[in-house]
Structure formats: structure tokens, C-alpha cells
Design an enzyme around this catalytic site. Structure first.
Site, PDB file in Angstrom:
ATOM      1  N   HIS A 206     122.062 -56.321  69.484  1.00  0.00           N
ATOM      2  CA  HIS A 206     121.129 -57.363  69.045  1.00  0.00           C
ATOM      3  C   HIS A 206     121.803 -58.596  68.446  1.00  0.00           C
ATOM      4  CE1 HIS A 206     121.991 -55.511  65.180  1.00  0.00           C
ATOM      5  NE2 HIS A 206     121.547 -56.615  64.612  1.00  0.00           N
TER       6      HIS A 206
HETATM    7  C1  UD1 Z   1     118.615 -59.577  61.153  1.00  0.00           C
HETATM    8  C2  UD1 Z   1     119.922 -59.760  60.384  1.00  0.00           C
HETATM    9  C3  UD1 Z   1     121.018 -58.910  61.020  1.00  0.00           C
HETATM   10  C4  UD1 Z   1     120.587 -57.458  61.134  1.00  0.00           C
HETATM   11  C5  UD1 Z   1     119.284 -57.404  61.919  1.00  0.00           C
HETATM   12  C6  UD1 Z   1     118.779 -55.990  62.061  1.00  0.00           C
HETATM   13  C7  UD1 Z   1     120.175 -62.026  59.400  1.00  0.00           C
HETATM   14  C8  UD1 Z   1     120.935 -63.273  59.462  1.00  0.00           C
HETATM   15  N1  UD1 Z   1     120.385 -61.148  60.407  1.00  0.00           N
HETATM   16  O1  UD1 Z   1     118.828 -60.116  62.464  1.00  0.00           O
HETATM   17  O2  UD1 Z   1     122.178 -58.959  60.202  1.00  0.00           O
HETATM   18  O3  UD1 Z   1     121.579 -56.709  61.813  1.00  0.00           O
HETATM   19  O4  UD1 Z   1     118.308 -58.200  61.205  1.00  0.00           O
HETATM   20  O5  UD1 Z   1     117.636 -55.934  62.809  1.00  0.00           O
HETATM   21  O6  UD1 Z   1     119.420 -61.818  58.474  1.00  0.00           O
HETATM   22  N2  UD1 Z   1     111.515 -60.321  65.390  1.00  0.00           N
HETATM   23  C9  UD1 Z   1     110.354 -59.684  65.758  1.00  0.00           C
HETATM   24  N3  UD1 Z   1     109.821 -58.804  64.879  1.00  0.00           N
HETATM   25  C10 UD1 Z   1     110.360 -58.540  63.674  1.00  0.00           C
HETATM   26  C11 UD1 Z   1     111.530 -59.215  63.308  1.00  0.00           C
HETATM   27  C12 UD1 Z   1     112.102 -60.092  64.173  1.00  0.00           C
HETATM   28  O7  UD1 Z   1     109.821 -59.875  66.831  1.00  0.00           O
HETATM   29  O8  UD1 Z   1     109.811 -57.701  62.942  1.00  0.00           O
HETATM   30  C13 UD1 Z   1     112.149 -61.246  66.344  1.00  0.00           C
HETATM   31  C14 UD1 Z   1     111.729 -62.666  66.166  1.00  0.00           C
HETATM   32  O9  UD1 Z   1     111.630 -63.243  67.430  1.00  0.00           O
HETATM   33  C15 UD1 Z   1     112.880 -63.288  65.426  1.00  0.00           C
HETATM   34  C16 UD1 Z   1     114.065 -62.479  65.944  1.00  0.00           C
HETATM   35  O10 UD1 Z   1     113.546 -61.181  66.183  1.00  0.00           O
HETATM   36  O11 UD1 Z   1     113.004 -64.631  65.655  1.00  0.00           O
HETATM   37  C17 UD1 Z   1     115.194 -62.408  64.968  1.00  0.00           C
HETATM   38  O12 UD1 Z   1     114.754 -61.864  63.724  1.00  0.00           O
HETATM   39  P1  UD1 Z   1     115.559 -62.163  62.352  1.00  0.00           P
HETATM   40  O13 UD1 Z   1     115.102 -61.295  61.268  1.00  0.00           O
HETATM   41  O14 UD1 Z   1     115.550 -63.603  62.109  1.00  0.00           O
HETATM   42  O15 UD1 Z   1     117.043 -61.768  62.726  1.00  0.00           O
HETATM   43  P2  UD1 Z   1     117.601 -60.432  63.431  1.00  0.00           P
HETATM   44  O16 UD1 Z   1     118.157 -60.830  64.750  1.00  0.00           O
HETATM   45  O17 UD1 Z   1     116.635 -59.300  63.381  1.00  0.00           O
END
Ligand code: UD1
Length: 378
Positions: A206
Site C-alpha cells: 500500500h
Molecule cells: C496511512 C499511513 C501509513 C500506514 C497506513 C496503514 C500516513 C502518512 N500514512 O497510509 O503509514 O502504513 O495508513 O493503512 O499517515 N482510504 C479509504 N478508507 C479509509 C482510509 C483511507 O478508502 O478508511 C483511502 C482514501 O482514498 C485515502 C487513501 O486511502 O485517500 C489513503 O489513506 P490515508 O490514511 O491518507 O493514508 P494510507 O495510505 O492509509
């Protein structure tokens, strides 16, 4: 009465909170407030973890959701500031390296509130990773630095952190693992997924560096197809990765329905794209996997504890102890490198060192002893 306030927001935070919440609840003289920022909001990325890990519902949810790094961090800061002012904690506890971690640490430090960082001192020395920026800034702001391993203590020392702030307490993820393993085993996750113990590869990917560039993502998926010629590949897909796969026009992938339905990887061996899995199912699958291919920090540690061969698709790791231990190896995001790494990792299975110092299920107790009893752990 001491008042502790924990801030969590993303999936890897929850298994770090659970043991500490339990240990704090056992101290009558401590009040513990739990704040969820809402960084992760899908039920299978958040609520289900609270349930399976036995964490009570958060006292506050800031509901910040997704956004750019600046938007997400700023919104957490804005919303957390009033919570912090109203709740007046003695210590704000933050976990790991996600945006929620650094945002809450900044707010607390500027309010003059003490900050405790659980999982302090890890360094990849790779400034292109948002997590590395979050780690360094959070540690700089922290009064209590709870290090998971000796290398983390040394990193902090090299940066000039006052030694009395640093405590080698061990790895709190392992507390959750040790406690949950019997229940995970009872669930029989491999059988539920139609695979046999040591007869499958488990994958998670991811990181933005791996999944945001279509060419790199295509290379990774090609590697999985090659691995699947030998045995089934189970791939629980993070929402970010799912969005990138669905957005890719390579034609190799056929989204068979919109989220959260299954995706399928057509044409090549048995690669099964699954929705994000609950903690206990995942733990059960990790325990019995022949091989794990990942870019996650937590999985590098869990495979190390369990002695499962792991291939980490990254140029570096902030968890070098997993490599020196002998279970983990780093590979480039190219199909040949991944397949070669997988072969080497499997050939070396079982050939690793003994237990890592203080990865023993007692980390939360040590943290509480530091916070409440003033104990020191060098
Ligand atoms: C975040 C952490 C990363 C961790 C990961 C675990 C940061 C900088 N990164 O990355 O270190 O390894 O979490 O999962 O904080 N989204 C959904 N549903 C959710 C959450 C996210 O659909 O419940 C999607 C959204 O499109 C969002 C994307 O995932 O834009 C990224 O989510 P975000 O929490 O910003 O970062 P992660 O890639 O999950």
C-alpha cells in the site's frame, strides 16, 4: 488522578493502543481518554479493529477523513486543539508514524502538554517517506520516547535526545500479537480461505512509492502472478491500492464489482484479491504462511516474531532488526527481484536468531510503569 489521552487514527495505531489501554485501565489512579482522528474511517479499517482488539469506543472522534497531507494534518490539529484544551491531559500519547501521530504531537507540545511517543526512534533515513518526516518531528516533540528496539535507542542518542527521555520498552505490537494468537489460531483462517498451512503466500502492498506509479504497480502485480504459479497468493487489498488497481488501464485486472466486492486478477495463477482483513484473520494467515510479501512496517515485525519468511518491497527499512534477525529481506519493486527474493527467503526459512530483546508481550506494562511509577528502562 493522572489523566492520559491517547490519539489514534489509522489502522496500524489500533494494535499499539489496545495493550496500553488495557494496562492503563488496570490502574485506578489513571483516567484514560481515547481520541480517534478519523484518518481511517472504513469499518473494516477501523471499527472492526476496535472490536476485535477489545478497545472501548473512542471518547471523541474528530472525523477528519482523507485529504492531502497538509489538509489532513491541519484538520487534525484544528480539531484536536479544542479537545486537548477541554480535556487537560497530563500526557498525550501518540503511536507510530502516521499523520495523526505528528498532528497530535504538535498540538500537545504547543499547548505545553507532555507528549509520549509509542514506537520512538525508528529511522529509514528516507525523506521521501511521509512516515519518516512524521517520526523525526514527533520524536523531537516528545518528552517520553518509548523505543521498541536497541537500534531505535541508538538513533535517538545519535540525534542528541536527552537519554533520560528514552526508554527501551520493547515492541507493543507484539503485546497484541501474543495476546491474540490463541484466538486467531482457533479461527482457522487458512482453512476458511481454502489454503493449507505453509501452502500459500500472503501479500500486502500500500505504500505510495509502490502503488501510486502505474508502471511500478504493474510490475508488482506481474510478480504476484509469477509467485502464484507455485502456490496460491492471498492479497488483502488496502483501499489506496484498490483505487489504483481499479484506476489502472493495464487490462490485466478485472474489477468484478465496485468496492467492497471482490476483484480478480485474470489470466495468471491463483492470485486472490481480498478486502482488508480483520486483525485476527490476518494474524492467523501470517502465522501459517509459507511466505509474506509486503511493504508494511507491522508485518515485518510480526513475521519476525513468528519466524515466517518475509520479503519487503522497499529500498530501506526503519526496522533493521527484522533483517538482522534473519526473517526479513529487502527487494526492489521489480518482478525478477521479488521472485528471487521469495526463493531466497523460503530457502532460509527457520534459519533465524532467537527472540528480540523485550519483544515479549510486556511492553505496555513497562510504558505504564514509566508513566505512572517513574520507572526507567535503559
Ligand atoms: C496511512 C499511513 C501509513 C500506514 C497506513 C496503514 C500516513 C502518512 N500514512 O497510509 O503509514 O502504513 O495508513 O493503512 O499517515 N482510504 C479509504 N478508507 C479509509 C482510509 C483511507 O478508502 O478508511 C483511502 C482514501 O482514498 C485515502 C487513501 O486511502 O485517500 C489513503 O489513506 P490515508 O490514511 O491518507 O493514508 P494510507 O495510505 O492509509
Amino acid at each position: 488522578m493522572a489523566r492520559m489521552l491517547s490519539v489514534v487514527g489509522a489502522r496500524p495505531n489500533f494494535m499499539k493502543l489496545a495493550p496500553l489501554a488495557r494496562a492503563l485501565a488496570a490502574r485506578p489512579a489513571v483516567e484514560h481518554v481515547i481520541v480517534h482522528t478519523g484518518q481511517h474511517y472504513d469499518p473494516e479499517m477501523s471499527e472492526r479493529f476496535f472490536h476485535d482488539l477489545g478497545i472501548r469506543a473512542p471518547d471523541e472522534n474528530l472525523e477528519v477523513g482523507s485529504g492531502s497531507h497538509a489538509q489532513q494534518t491541519a484538520l487534525i490539529m484544528q480539531r484536536f486543539e479544542s479537545v486537548c484544551v477541554a480535556r487537560r491531559p497530563d500526557v498525550v500519547l501518540v503511536y507510530g508514524d502516521v499523520n495523526s501521530t505528528v498532528a497530535a504531537a504538535l498540538v500537545a507540545a504547543k499547548l505545553g502538554t507532555k507528549v509520549g511517543h509509542v514506537e520512538a526512534g525508528l529511522r529509514s533515513r528516507d525523506w521521501s517517506m511521509p512516515e519518516e518526516i512524521n517520526r523525526v518531528v514527533t520524536d523531537r516533540l516528545s518528552d517520553y520516547l518509548f523505543a521498541p528496539s536497541r537500534d531505535a535507542v541508538e538513533n535517538l542518542r545519535a540525534e542528541g535526545t536527552q537519554p533520560e527521555r528514552v526508554h527501551l520498552v520493547g515492541n507493543i505490537m507484539i503485546d497484541s500479537l501474543v495476546r491474540s494468537l490463541p484466538e486467531a489460531e482457533r479461527l482457522g483462517a487458512p482453512a476458511a480461505h481454502g489454503v493449507t498451512p505453509r501452502g500459500y503466500t500472503l501479500v500486502t502492498l500500500h505504500r505510495p512509492a509502490n502503488v501510486d506509479d502505474p508502471a511500478t504497480l504493474a510490475e508488482l502485480l506481474a510478480a504476484l502472478a509469477l509467485l502464484a504459479r507455485d502456490e496460491p497468493v492471498l492479497f488483502p487489498v488496502h483501499p489506496r491500492t484498490r483505487a489504483r488497481i481499479e484506476g489502472s488501464r493495464s487490462g490485466a485486472l478485472t474489477p468484478s464489482s465496485s468496492p467492497p466486492g471482490p476483484l480478480s486478477l485474470s489470466g495468471e495463477g491463483d492470485v486472490r484479491l481480498l478486502p482488508p482483513l480483520p486483525y485476527l484473520d490476518m494474524l492467523g494467515l501470517v502465522r501459517d504462511a509459507a511466505l509474506v510479501v509486503t511493504d508494511s512496517g507491522g508485518l515485518q515485525e510480526e513475521t519476525t516474531y513468528l519466524g515466517v519468511p518475509c520479503v519487503t518491497v522497499r529500498p530501506n527499512t526503519e526496522r533493521p532488526v527484522t533483517c538482522t534477525h534473519g526473517t526479513n529481506r529487502l527487494v526492489a519493486p521489480r518482478r525478477g527481484a521479488i521472485v528471487d527474493g521469495a526463493r531466497a527467503a523460503r530457502a532460509a526459512a527457520g534459519n533465524h536468531r532467537g527472540p528480540i530483546e523485550r519483544w515479549d508481550g510486556q511492553t505496555a506494562e513497562r510504558i505504564v510503569a514509566v508513566l505512572v511509577d517513574g520507572v526507567r528502562y535503559d
